[in-house]
Design an enzyme around this catalytic site. Structure first.
Site, PDB file in Angstrom:
ATOM      1  N   ASP A 214       0.858  -1.177   0.000  1.00  0.00           N
ATOM      2  CA  ASP A 214       0.000   0.000   0.000  1.00  0.00           C
ATOM      3  C   ASP A 214       0.901   1.235   0.000  1.00  0.00           C
ATOM      4  O   ASP A 214       1.446   1.620   1.029  1.00  0.00           O
ATOM      5  CB  ASP A 214      -0.907  -0.028   1.229  1.00  0.00           C
ATOM      6  CG  ASP A 214      -1.738   1.241   1.367  1.00  0.00           C
ATOM      7  OD1 ASP A 214      -1.572   2.167   0.543  1.00  0.00           O
ATOM      8  OD2 ASP A 214      -2.546   1.313   2.309  1.00  0.00           O
ATOM      9  N   GLN A 217       0.662   6.498   0.860  1.00  0.00           N
ATOM     10  CA  GLN A 217       1.363   7.611   1.510  1.00  0.00           C
ATOM     11  C   GLN A 217       2.786   7.790   0.991  1.00  0.00           C
ATOM     12  O   GLN A 217       3.455   8.752   1.372  1.00  0.00           O
ATOM     13  CB  GLN A 217       1.423   7.393   3.028  1.00  0.00           C
ATOM     14  CG  GLN A 217       0.089   7.458   3.731  1.00  0.00           C
ATOM     15  CD  GLN A 217      -0.524   8.855   3.713  1.00  0.00           C
ATOM     16  OE1 GLN A 217       0.141   9.849   3.479  1.00  0.00           O
ATOM     17  NE2 GLN A 217      -1.818   8.920   3.952  1.00  0.00           N
TER      18      GLN A 217
HETATM   19  C1  LIG Z   1      -2.089   4.239   4.145  1.00  0.00           C
HETATM   20  C2  LIG Z   1      -3.309   4.496   3.323  1.00  0.00           C
HETATM   21  N1  LIG Z   1      -3.821   3.510   2.576  1.00  0.00           N
HETATM   22  C3  LIG Z   1      -4.915   3.705   1.811  1.00  0.00           C
HETATM   23  C4  LIG Z   1      -5.569   4.905   1.776  1.00  0.00           C
HETATM   24  C5  LIG Z   1      -6.792   5.066   0.919  1.00  0.00           C
HETATM   25  O1  LIG Z   1      -6.467   5.731  -0.263  1.00  0.00           O
HETATM   26  P1  LIG Z   1      -7.561   6.304  -1.261  1.00  0.00           P
HETATM   27  O2  LIG Z   1      -8.076   7.555  -0.626  1.00  0.00           O
HETATM   28  O3  LIG Z   1      -6.803   6.585  -2.512  1.00  0.00           O
HETATM   29  O4  LIG Z   1      -8.594   5.277  -1.471  1.00  0.00           O
HETATM   30  C6  LIG Z   1      -5.076   5.956   2.542  1.00  0.00           C
HETATM   31  C7  LIG Z   1      -5.776   7.259   2.537  1.00  0.00           C
HETATM   32  O5  LIG Z   1      -6.236   7.753   3.513  1.00  0.00           O
HETATM   33  C8  LIG Z   1      -3.919   5.747   3.333  1.00  0.00           C
HETATM   34  O6  LIG Z   1      -3.429   6.731   4.091  1.00  0.00           O
END
Ligand SMILES: Cc1ncc(COP(=O)(O)O)c(C=O)c1O
Lengths: 421, 151
Positions: A214, A217
């Site tokens: 993921d 960030q």
């Molecule tokens: C670590 C992390 N993963 C996933 C997400 C979700 O991302 P998105 O807003 O692009 O769906 C976020 C956003 O807040 C995040 O900080």
């Protein structure tokens, strides 16, 4: 290997005019409640530079048409720009081929795509999905849904009690033979921890475990190379890196994507359709059903160019310096509790002030023009683990300054005064 | 300090947030209800001892921000001795006050929450324990949430 810095050699830190970059962001030049805006909520979403905003207007004023199916000039232009963005995204993370980039609404949708398309086809009862204790809800809930459907089991790599980093001494214990997937956050949005994803992916690969990183960030904040990391999947969120909301992408190694069933059904993702049976298009189109967001990838393309012009290694250095400065200054404030590592954190700081609730901290900071976030940051299980209902968080980007951190510290003292602590 | 901030965090509110009244579990409660705000993690339990139609005693437990805690504290003081119907009437008045800023004279000390209306994000904090108290008084022992969970 094509390097993003080929055409624009990274300038030395001292040579970078950060103030000039800040001027590219029209939104930052405003007063909030009578004070200059100090925007420290970049982990939630970043602001957008003029070039990105203009690209949206330009697209709709000149090139707008549906992609892929048209023959006319505008459709060709749209299609070319859309596919150029895909190539750019591949280059942004050093993916071997553009076909390995699937556009999604963001990181969340990209994870759901993998959980649904890969997960349903590959997991059975008793298989283990390994996560870490610092995941965002978007890297927990899709796997819970999948586990409910397939009978797979969730397991978590724990964090340490003192600095809340991943406890790598426990890795062998949790990475057992029944683990089928290891999904991990690169930079934690709640703690600012930077995880050793290449090391974790290597350990997983040795055991034949599929990996997902993921990078919501991290993508817009530090150099990223999927070949170096060695992951099977990686997800990126556009709106956290100067692009509009509603666009992001999934990287998946071609051999994985090729063997996955489609995610959504509809136009664009098919090769042939019969009343009773259809065949699927090639990757990545197999996973892009319906008319996609077209202006999104085009604006994301501009954002990626913009970030790489500054140089992501420079951004990272700037963000880390600023958050270390904020961390050190907050650590001097009596009654301020800090979470995450003392050194080497990414560009954000999570804190609590005595027993003042994070929402009260954020409400008061807002009246001084300082935009913070207070809450569980979509990491409720992590907050429970830390023993707090919520934290206040300041998160930085390259347009933030030391003076803004000083302002934050002044406001923190005001908040303490206000609550008589 | 800014006027609207001092409007929001009135002295009464800060004081009750620091030393909440009736802040205890009530062993012999006849009606109990929970109030949670999943968005910020605020979580309160309101305990009532009903004597027929009248609230004989009220207390609460839980954690949350200054606004929600002070609100729960002042609520327990305000509803003691009131009938079910009175509690519901008061609920309506408080809800109206925190959304419009107009305080009915009859709300007494609760008027301190009128300033909340200038902070739309905080209205839920002020009204949370009132939702719990209302369902406790109605004898509906359940968790009330500021967010509607979808099935
Ligand atoms: C670590 C992390 N993963 C996933 C997400 C979700 O991302 P998105 O807003 O692009 O769906 C976020 C956003 O807040 C995040 O900080």
């Amino acid at each position: 290997m094509e390097s993003v810095s080929e055409s624009t050699p990274p300038a030395r830190e001292t040579a970078i005019d950060w103030a000039a970059y800040r001027k590219d962001f029209p939104i930052l030049d405003q007063q909030v409640h009578g004070h200059p805006l100090v925007y420290l909520d970049n982990a939630a979403t970043s602001q957008k530079p003029r070039a990105v905003i203009d690209s949206l207007v330009r697209y709709y004023e000149r090139d707008n048409a549906n992609v892929h199916r048209g023959i006319h000039e505008l459709s060709n232009r749209s299609t070319d720009a859309f596919e150029a963005a895909r190539k750019r995204a591949a280059r942004f993370i050093n993916a071997p081929a553009p076909e390995e980039i699937v556009f999604t609404r963001g990181a969340t949708e990209a994870i759901n795509l993998v959980a649904s398309a890969w997960g349903n086809a590959n997991l059975k009862a008793g298989d283990v999905i390994l996560l870490t204790e610092m995941e965002h809800h978007s890297n927990i809930v899709p796997w819970q849904l999948l586990a409910e459907k397939t009978g797979a089991i969730l397991r978590y790599l724990p964090i340490t009690a003192d600095e809340h980093i991943l406890d790598l001494s426990k890795l062998d214990e949790v990475l057992t033979d029944d683990v089928k997937l290891f999904s991990m956050v690169h930079i934690s949005n709640a703690l600012g921890v930077v995880n050793p994803v290449a090391e974790l992916c290597e350990a997983a690969r040795k055991k034949g475990v599929v990996t997902l990183v993921d990078a919501a960030q991290s993508a817009g904040h530090c150099p990223l190379d999927v070949q170096e990391i060695g992951c099977d999947f990686l997800v990126v969120s556009g709106h956290k890196m100067c692009a509009p909301t509603g666009i992001g992408f999934l990287f998946g190694r071609a051999e994985r994507l090729n063997r996955m069933p489609p995610y959504h059904g509809g136009g664009e993702m098919i090769a042939t359709v019969d009343y009773f049976k259809s065949t699927w298009n090639q990757i990545p189109h197999k996973f892009e059903a319906g008319t996609p967001d077209i202006s999104g990838p085009i604006a994301l393309h501009v954002a990626m160019d913009y970030l790489d012009k500054i140089g992501r290694e420079n951004l990272f250095k700037h963000d880390k310096e600023l958050s270390q400065y904020a961390y050190d200054r907050l650590a001097e404030v009596s009654g301020c509790r800090l979470y995450g590592p003392k050194q080497g954190r990414a560009g954000l700081v999570s804190f609590m002030l005595d027993d003042v609730h994070a929402h009260d901290v954020v409400t008061i900071a807002d009246r001084y023009g300082v935009a913070l976030r207070g809450g569980h940051h979509c990491t409720q299980p992590l907050m429970k683990k830390l023993g707090v209902p919520s934290t206040a968080r300041a998160s930085f980007y390259f347009y933030n300054t030391h003076a803004e951190v000083d302002r934050l510290i002044d406001v923190v003292h005001e908040i303490k005064k206000f609550f008589g602590s | 300090m800014f006027d609207d901030l001092t409007d929001l965090y009135q002295q009464v509110i800060l004081e009750h947030a620091k030393s909440p009244r009736n802040f205890r579990v009530m062993e012999d409660a006849t009606c109990v209800a929970n109030g949670t705000n999943p968005l910020c993690g605020d979580n309160y339990t309101v305990y009532l001892k009903m004597d027929g139609d009248v609230v004989k005693d009220a207390s609460f437990q839980g954690s949350g921000c200054a606004i929600s805690k002070a609100s729960a504290s002042l609520l327990t003081a305000a509803i003691k001795g009131k009938t079910r119907a009175d509690v519901e009437l008061l609920f309506d008045k408080v809800q109206n006050m925190v959304t419009t800023g107009e305080a009915d004279e009859s709300v007494g000390k609760l008027a301190a929450f009128a300033g909340v209306h200038k902070f739309p994000a905080r209205v839920k904090c002020a009204i949370l324990s009132w939702h719990a108290a209302k369902s406790a008084a109605q004898g509906i022992a359940e968790t009330v949430s500021t967010e509607e969970p979808a099935e």
